[in-house]
Design a protein around this motif. Structure first.
Motif, mmCIF file in Angstrom:
data_model
loop_
_atom_site.group_PDB
_atom_site.id
_atom_site.type_symbol
_atom_site.label_atom_id
_atom_site.label_comp_id
_atom_site.label_asym_id
_atom_site.label_seq_id
_atom_site.Cartn_x
_atom_site.Cartn_y
_atom_site.Cartn_z
ATOM 1 N N UNK A 135 -7.847 -4.591 14.843
ATOM 2 C CA UNK A 135 -8.723 -4.718 13.681
ATOM 3 C C UNK A 135 -8.330 -3.784 12.541
ATOM 4 N N UNK A 136 -7.166 -3.130 12.651
ATOM 5 C CA UNK A 136 -6.693 -2.266 11.572
ATOM 6 C C UNK A 136 -5.206 -2.490 11.360
ATOM 7 N N UNK A 137 -4.801 -2.683 10.087
ATOM 8 C CA UNK A 137 -3.402 -2.863 9.751
ATOM 9 C C UNK A 137 -3.052 -1.988 8.554
ATOM 10 N N UNK A 139 -0.154 -1.492 5.601
ATOM 11 C CA UNK A 139 0.922 -2.221 4.932
ATOM 12 C C UNK A 139 1.518 -1.313 3.874
ATOM 13 N N UNK A 140 2.856 -1.289 3.754
ATOM 14 C CA UNK A 140 3.463 -0.422 2.753
ATOM 15 C C UNK A 140 3.332 -1.029 1.364
ATOM 16 N N UNK A 141 3.789 -0.307 0.384
ATOM 17 C CA UNK A 141 3.587 -0.699 -1.005
ATOM 18 C C UNK A 141 4.218 -2.046 -1.323
ATOM 19 N N UNK A 142 5.325 -2.372 -0.666
ATOM 20 C CA UNK A 142 6.042 -3.615 -0.972
ATOM 21 C C UNK A 142 5.294 -4.857 -0.510
ATOM 22 N N UNK A 143 4.265 -4.707 0.285
ATOM 23 C CA UNK A 143 3.525 -5.861 0.791
ATOM 24 C C UNK A 143 4.187 -6.442 2.029
ATOM 25 N N UNK A 144 3.728 -7.583 2.491
ATOM 26 C CA UNK A 144 4.287 -8.222 3.680
ATOM 27 C C UNK A 144 3.287 -9.162 4.309
ATOM 28 N N UNK A 145 3.488 -9.447 5.595
ATOM 29 C CA UNK A 145 2.645 -10.393 6.314
ATOM 30 C C UNK A 145 1.882 -9.673 7.420
ATOM 31 N N UNK A 146 0.595 -9.973 7.534
ATOM 32 C CA UNK A 146 -0.260 -9.432 8.587
ATOM 33 C C UNK A 146 -0.656 -10.585 9.502
ATOM 34 N N UNK A 147 -0.451 -10.416 10.810
ATOM 35 C CA UNK A 147 -0.787 -11.449 11.786
ATOM 36 C C UNK A 147 -1.955 -10.969 12.639
ATOM 37 N N UNK A 148 -3.040 -11.735 12.634
ATOM 38 C CA UNK A 148 -4.251 -11.381 13.377
ATOM 39 C C UNK A 148 -4.420 -12.372 14.522
ATOM 40 N N UNK A 149 -4.480 -11.883 15.760
ATOM 41 C CA UNK A 149 -4.702 -12.739 16.921
ATOM 42 C C UNK A 149 -6.187 -12.769 17.246
ATOM 43 N N UNK A 150 -6.774 -13.954 17.178
ATOM 44 C CA UNK A 150 -8.207 -14.139 17.424
ATOM 45 C C UNK A 150 -8.383 -14.912 18.718
ATOM 46 N N UNK A 151 -9.109 -14.328 19.682
ATOM 47 C CA UNK A 151 -9.425 -15.002 20.930
ATOM 48 C C UNK A 151 -10.896 -15.391 20.893
ATOM 49 N N UNK A 207 -19.633 -11.338 14.941
ATOM 50 C CA UNK A 207 -18.860 -10.956 13.753
ATOM 51 C C UNK A 207 -17.834 -9.895 14.117
ATOM 52 N N UNK A 208 -16.588 -10.079 13.674
ATOM 53 C CA UNK A 208 -15.529 -9.083 13.816
ATOM 54 C C UNK A 208 -14.860 -8.910 12.453
ATOM 55 N N UNK A 209 -14.478 -7.676 12.112
ATOM 56 C CA UNK A 209 -13.893 -7.386 10.803
ATOM 57 C C UNK A 209 -12.522 -6.762 10.965
ATOM 58 N N UNK A 210 -11.545 -7.288 10.225
ATOM 59 C CA UNK A 210 -10.206 -6.705 10.160
ATOM 60 C C UNK A 210 -10.095 -5.901 8.867
ATOM 61 N N UNK A 211 -9.625 -4.652 8.978
ATOM 62 C CA UNK A 211 -9.431 -3.808 7.807
ATOM 63 C C UNK A 211 -7.932 -3.691 7.529
ATOM 64 N N UNK A 212 -7.555 -3.872 6.277
ATOM 65 C CA UNK A 212 -6.160 -3.779 5.861
ATOM 66 C C UNK A 212 -6.037 -2.657 4.846
ATOM 67 N N UNK A 213 -5.165 -1.687 5.158
ATOM 68 C CA UNK A 213 -4.945 -0.552 4.273
ATOM 69 C C UNK A 213 -3.530 -0.636 3.708
ATOM 70 N N UNK A 214 -3.416 -0.522 2.387
ATOM 71 C CA UNK A 214 -2.094 -0.592 1.775
ATOM 72 C C UNK A 214 -1.814 0.664 0.966
ATOM 73 N N UNK A 215 -0.600 1.218 1.170
ATOM 74 C CA UNK A 215 -0.216 2.441 0.481
ATOM 75 C C UNK A 215 -0.031 2.200 -1.008
ATOM 76 N N UNK A 216 -0.210 3.276 -1.780
ATOM 77 C CA UNK A 216 -0.030 3.202 -3.224
ATOM 78 C C UNK A 216 1.393 3.537 -3.646
#
Length: 637
Positions: A135-137, A139-151, A207-216
């Motif tokens: 539930x936490x990802x 990501x560096x400044x350049x961006x990219x792809x986040x894959x979330x596995x939901x069961x 309810x489940x929440x994924x948080x995405x943190x991206x560097x500046x």
């Protein structure tokens, strides 16, 4: 209907003649006399909680009611009462226990009176679940792809938070059984500061929440933010990561100074902390900040112990099962006492020339099956200052139980001198590459010619296989044998000695050649609803394998999966299996009985070649079957 047993040549006799004959026999079957009267019960449905329903009937003879056996072999979840009686009218109570699993379940209830049989199905709803593997990802400044596995076993929606809809977008998703993999594209962060977004998965109640943190844009990051220093002072090293020009703001104190070295690096800094002669602890901060933006900064806090401190040389010691004497060095400038734990296996001993700053602990031999741990406290009773020493001792004997909290540390609990004498190992916790390599040596592996390990029984029921980046088998010709999460990997347990293996409940896949050529292996336990695929040649040439139960959940028996398992005499394939791969049971010369599920659609070529005494029933749903699947002559039912 009594089925005929026919010996045939596949080349000469098409299956369709056999099926047509069976159909005609059905048409001519005599009708039974009616012994059950007024039975109108249809299928019963229960919610996931405990429940109770009834059904009624009338008979003109003695009767019995039974509930079919379920595959989990545990305590039955559905019962009936009473289960038998004589002629007359009767009411039967059907009771279910709570369903704590994430799958629907069902079972057949059968009423038999004389020659007449009636039945219906009892079904119970699953426990609803909506789970995220992470539930936490970050990501560096350049961006990219986040894959979330939901069961999940419920319908749900995924909503991207309002605060991040402009920089997080959903991309292609995939679905496999009850697991959905959701992919999200994170755009480049053109802002100078880090940002946070969220994705909410909900079915209305769960309810489940994924948080995405991206560097500046700029980064200044210390490897640690707190540094604890003894009262005697010492040299400290600071590791710093940054992608910008930074400056160091030193504190206005005279007891810490930067040390210049020949190997100076802009990201490895050295400082000298002077001895603390005061009776109070002291604290200061060094600030590292971006020269162009002082708001981007990180701080190192240095805390130095006061003069009356107690410091031991090691916080933890590990002792083999044979026991011995442990020396503990203590740096202290106050009186202290040693408080031993309330255990019989640790005691204080003495030696000639004993220093007031050394203590000696006698560790008794551990003759039990389980490793053990205790704490020794060194304390100044006036000020309350104390230090704690943890003593861990490995187990000894033919059977050993070990819990590995941190992957890669199994060898800490089983002494090097004892690992080749352990015959039975029950291990729980987290197993990484080094741990699996250690187990392979205990069992006597083919790639360790001089290893004479005696391990024959391995219980990993409560263990998890984790991807820690460590090899479990030395890499050969560029091949990397690294563990994958919850997977029995290629050649992971190829050994000379292992006879019985209980796989982890968390394992979801048995990969190609996982147990290939384990000639001593005779029993493997796979837990229900765990493994989905039996990989290519997974049990190839396991010539002693006589006992394996494939649980519900398995869908594919891959190519050559059980090739050459010459001791295998019977195997039942569970409902859900759709494909039996090419040569899957080739050369299983003792295999005389195979139960094929109704879900089966494909039997590939040579699947049962060499199984000369085989009797088998082909399900109606089989759509594809090679003419060379079976031996030239075999018994079909």
């Amino acid at each position: 209907m009594k089925l005929k047993k026919i010996s045939i040549l596949f080349i000469l006799l098409p299956l369709c003649i056999f099926f047509t004959a069976c159909s005609k026999e059905n048409d001519n079957a005599p009708k039974q006399s009616e012994n059950i009267i007024d039975f109108e019960q249809g299928n019963m449905n229960f919610t996931e909680g405990a429940g109770e329903q009834t059904f009624s009937f009338t008979t003109n003879t003695a009767w019995v009611v039974s509930v079919a056996s379920t595959r989990n072999r545990g305590v039955p979840w559905c019962t009936v009462a009473p289960t038998s009686g004589n002629a007359g009218s009767h009411t039967i109570k059907v009771t279910t226990t709570p369903n704590e699993t994430y799958d629907d379940r069902s079972v057949t209830v059968t009423l038999k009176a004389g020659a007449e049989v009636k039945s219906f199905v009892v079904s119970q709803k699953q426990k609803d679940a909506l789970l995220l593997t992470n539930d936490k990802f970050e990501v560096d400044q350049a961006g990219g792809t986040v894959t979330v596995e939901v069961k999940s076993n419920v319908s749900y929606t995924a909503t991207i938070g309002e605060e991040c809809k402009d920089w997080i977008k959903e991309s292609n998703s995939t679905r496999a059984l009850s697991t959905t993999t959701k992919s999200y594209t994170v755009a480049m962060n053109e802002d100078g500061k880090k940002r946070e977004g969220s994705i909410i998965f909900s079915d209305g109640s769960l309810t489940e929440t994924v948080h995405i943190y991206q560097a500046g844009g700029s980064i200044i990051l210390l490897s640690q933010n707190d540094c604890h220093v003894s009262a005697s002072g010492e040299e400290i090293t600071v590791e710093l990561r940054s992608n910008c020009d930074y400056e160091v703001v030193m504190p206005s104190v005279d007891w810490i100074k930067e040390t210049m070295t020949r190997g100076m690096s802009s990201h490895t800094l050295h400082y000298t902390v002077a001895p603390n002669d005061s009776y109070d602890g002291r604290k200061t901060e060094i600030i590292y900040r971006d020269k162009s933006d002082s708001s981007i900064a990180d701080t190192l806090t240095i805390l130095q112990a006061q003069k009356d401190a107690i410091i031991i040389s090691e916080k933890e010691v590990k002792v083999g099962s044979e026991g011995g004497t442990v020396e503990v060095k203590i740096d202290a400038n106050v009186d202290f006492e040693m408080q031993l734990p309330d255990v019989e296996w640790i005691s204080e001993t003495s030696t000639r020339g004993l220093s007031t700053h050394k203590k000696y602990l006698k560790i008794a031999e551990n003759t039990g099956e389980t490793s053990r741990t205790a704490e020794v406290v060194f304390k100044n009773t006036t000020s309350g200052i104390e230090e704690t020493l943890t003593v861990s001792q490995s187990a000894k004997g033919k059977r050993v139980k070990v819990h590995v909290e941190k992957a890669g540390t199994l060898s800490d609990y089983i002494a090097e001198s004892e690992k080749l004498n352990v015959e039975e190992l029950e291990v729980s916790g987290n197993l990484g590459g080094k741990d699996i390599a250690f187990i392979r040596e205990m069992a006597g592996t083919y790639n360790h010619a001089n290893t004479e390990g005696k391990l024959v029984y391995l219980d990993m029921t409560e263990a998890n296989i984790v991807a820690d980046g460590e090899y479990y088998l030395p890499n050969s010709s560029g091949k990397e044998y690294l563990p994958t999460e919850n997977t029995i990997g290629e050649r992971m347990f190829t050994s000379r000695g292992l006879q019985t293996i209980l796989l982890p409940k968390s394992v979801t896949s048995i990969d190609d050649r996982a147990f290939s050529s384990c000639h001593s292996l005779n029993k493997v336990v796979i837990y229900e609803n765990s493994v989905k695929t039996i990989g290519m040649a997974a049990f190839e040439y396991c010539s002693s394998l006589a006992d394996i139960v494939l649980p519900e959940g398995v869908t594919t028996i891959a190519r050559s999966a059980f090739w050459g398992c010459s001791s295998l005499s019977r195997i039942d394939l569970p409902e859900g299996v759709t494909t039996i791969g090419h040569s899957a049971f080739y050369g299983c010369e003792k295999l005389s009985s195979v139960k094929l599920p109704n879900s089966l659609t494909t039997i590939e070529g040579f699947a049962f070649s060499g199984c000369n005494g085989l009797t088998i029933t082909i399900p109606d749903n089989v759509e594809s079957m090679s003419m060379l699947t079976f031996p030239t002559v075999l018994d079909l039912i």
